[in-house]
Design a protein around this motif. Sequence first.
Motif, mmCIF file in Angstrom:
data_model
loop_
_atom_site.group_PDB
_atom_site.id
_atom_site.type_symbol
_atom_site.label_atom_id
_atom_site.label_comp_id
_atom_site.label_asym_id
_atom_site.label_seq_id
_atom_site.Cartn_x
_atom_site.Cartn_y
_atom_site.Cartn_z
ATOM 1 N N ASN A 24 25.668 56.749 -82.477
ATOM 2 C CA ASN A 24 26.775 56.189 -81.692
ATOM 3 C C ASN A 24 26.550 54.721 -81.363
ATOM 4 O O ASN A 24 27.496 53.940 -81.293
ATOM 5 C CB ASN A 24 27.012 56.994 -80.420
ATOM 6 N N TYR A 25 25.303 54.330 -81.147
ATOM 7 C CA TYR A 25 24.982 52.933 -80.879
ATOM 8 C C TYR A 25 25.514 52.047 -82.008
ATOM 9 O O TYR A 25 26.138 51.011 -81.772
ATOM 10 C CB TYR A 25 23.469 52.774 -80.721
ATOM 11 N N PHE A 26 25.279 52.468 -83.256
ATOM 12 C CA PHE A 26 25.742 51.688 -84.407
ATOM 13 C C PHE A 26 27.242 51.861 -84.641
ATOM 14 O O PHE A 26 27.941 50.893 -84.933
ATOM 15 C CB PHE A 26 24.949 52.074 -85.664
ATOM 16 N N ILE A 27 27.734 53.077 -84.533
ATOM 17 C CA ILE A 27 29.157 53.345 -84.765
ATOM 18 C C ILE A 27 30.015 52.589 -83.756
ATOM 19 O O ILE A 27 31.026 51.986 -84.122
ATOM 20 C CB ILE A 27 29.446 54.865 -84.703
ATOM 21 N N ALA A 49 21.157 51.657 -96.147
ATOM 22 C CA ALA A 49 21.816 52.963 -96.157
ATOM 23 C C ALA A 49 23.133 52.886 -95.384
ATOM 24 O O ALA A 49 23.397 51.920 -94.668
ATOM 25 C CB ALA A 49 20.905 54.022 -95.536
ATOM 26 N N ALA A 50 23.910 53.934 -95.529
ATOM 27 C CA ALA A 50 25.149 54.078 -94.764
ATOM 28 C C ALA A 50 24.985 55.263 -93.832
ATOM 29 O O ALA A 50 24.408 56.281 -94.205
ATOM 30 C CB ALA A 50 26.326 54.322 -95.699
ATOM 31 N N LEU A 51 25.485 55.117 -92.616
ATOM 32 C CA LEU A 51 25.529 56.267 -91.709
ATOM 33 C C LEU A 51 26.601 57.214 -92.207
ATOM 34 O O LEU A 51 27.761 56.829 -92.363
ATOM 35 C CB LEU A 51 25.874 55.823 -90.289
ATOM 36 N N GLN A 52 26.226 58.434 -92.500
ATOM 37 C CA GLN A 52 27.153 59.449 -92.986
ATOM 38 C C GLN A 52 27.431 60.429 -91.860
ATOM 39 O O GLN A 52 26.568 60.656 -91.017
ATOM 40 C CB GLN A 52 26.534 60.210 -94.161
ATOM 41 N N LYS A 57 27.490 65.790 -86.894
ATOM 42 C CA LYS A 57 26.153 65.264 -87.133
ATOM 43 C C LYS A 57 26.219 63.987 -87.959
ATOM 44 O O LYS A 57 27.066 63.846 -88.832
ATOM 45 C CB LYS A 57 25.310 66.291 -87.897
ATOM 46 N N TYR A 58 25.304 63.073 -87.681
ATOM 47 C CA TYR A 58 25.147 61.875 -88.497
ATOM 48 C C TYR A 58 23.838 61.978 -89.255
ATOM 49 O O TYR A 58 22.861 62.550 -88.775
ATOM 50 C CB TYR A 58 25.136 60.619 -87.619
#
Length: 160
Positions: A24-27, A49-52, A57-58
Amino acid sequence: MKDQFFATYFNTQNSIDIPIDIANYFINKKYKRIVVKITCKEKSMEFHAALQKSKNKYYILFSKEKQKKLNVLVNDGLEITLSKDTSKYGVEMPEEFEAVLQSDFDGASLFESLTDGKKRGLIYHILKIKNSQTRIDKALIIIENLKRGIRDQRELIKKF
């Protein structure tokens, strides 16, 4: 932008779960692309990388190739640091490809017109090549194919 650190255990085939508060910090800052540093048994590696997201869940993908380089086995402890990806393409640009783009304005313009995902895919393809001259040759093939109007990822990397 502060780095986010956590410790976990490797317990899946090809991904690593990211704690929801860290994801969530990054999103929340609209950073979907990140740089990942993984340390295991005193060896470490860094990659883009990409957050998926899947359901609630991430995760990030962690390929068999990367696992092998770090000698990671199921249930091994991992120390992970995530940072904002500040690279132009969301991946390390090979110097050979960069040189080809700098020497061909039209080819560079066509490359820049591609979607971010296609650009990354082509860059990843070139990064897999070990030999510098082969990287240059492949970059030239990609640029020539772009000039021919080819946009299909699989066709762009083929010599015609």
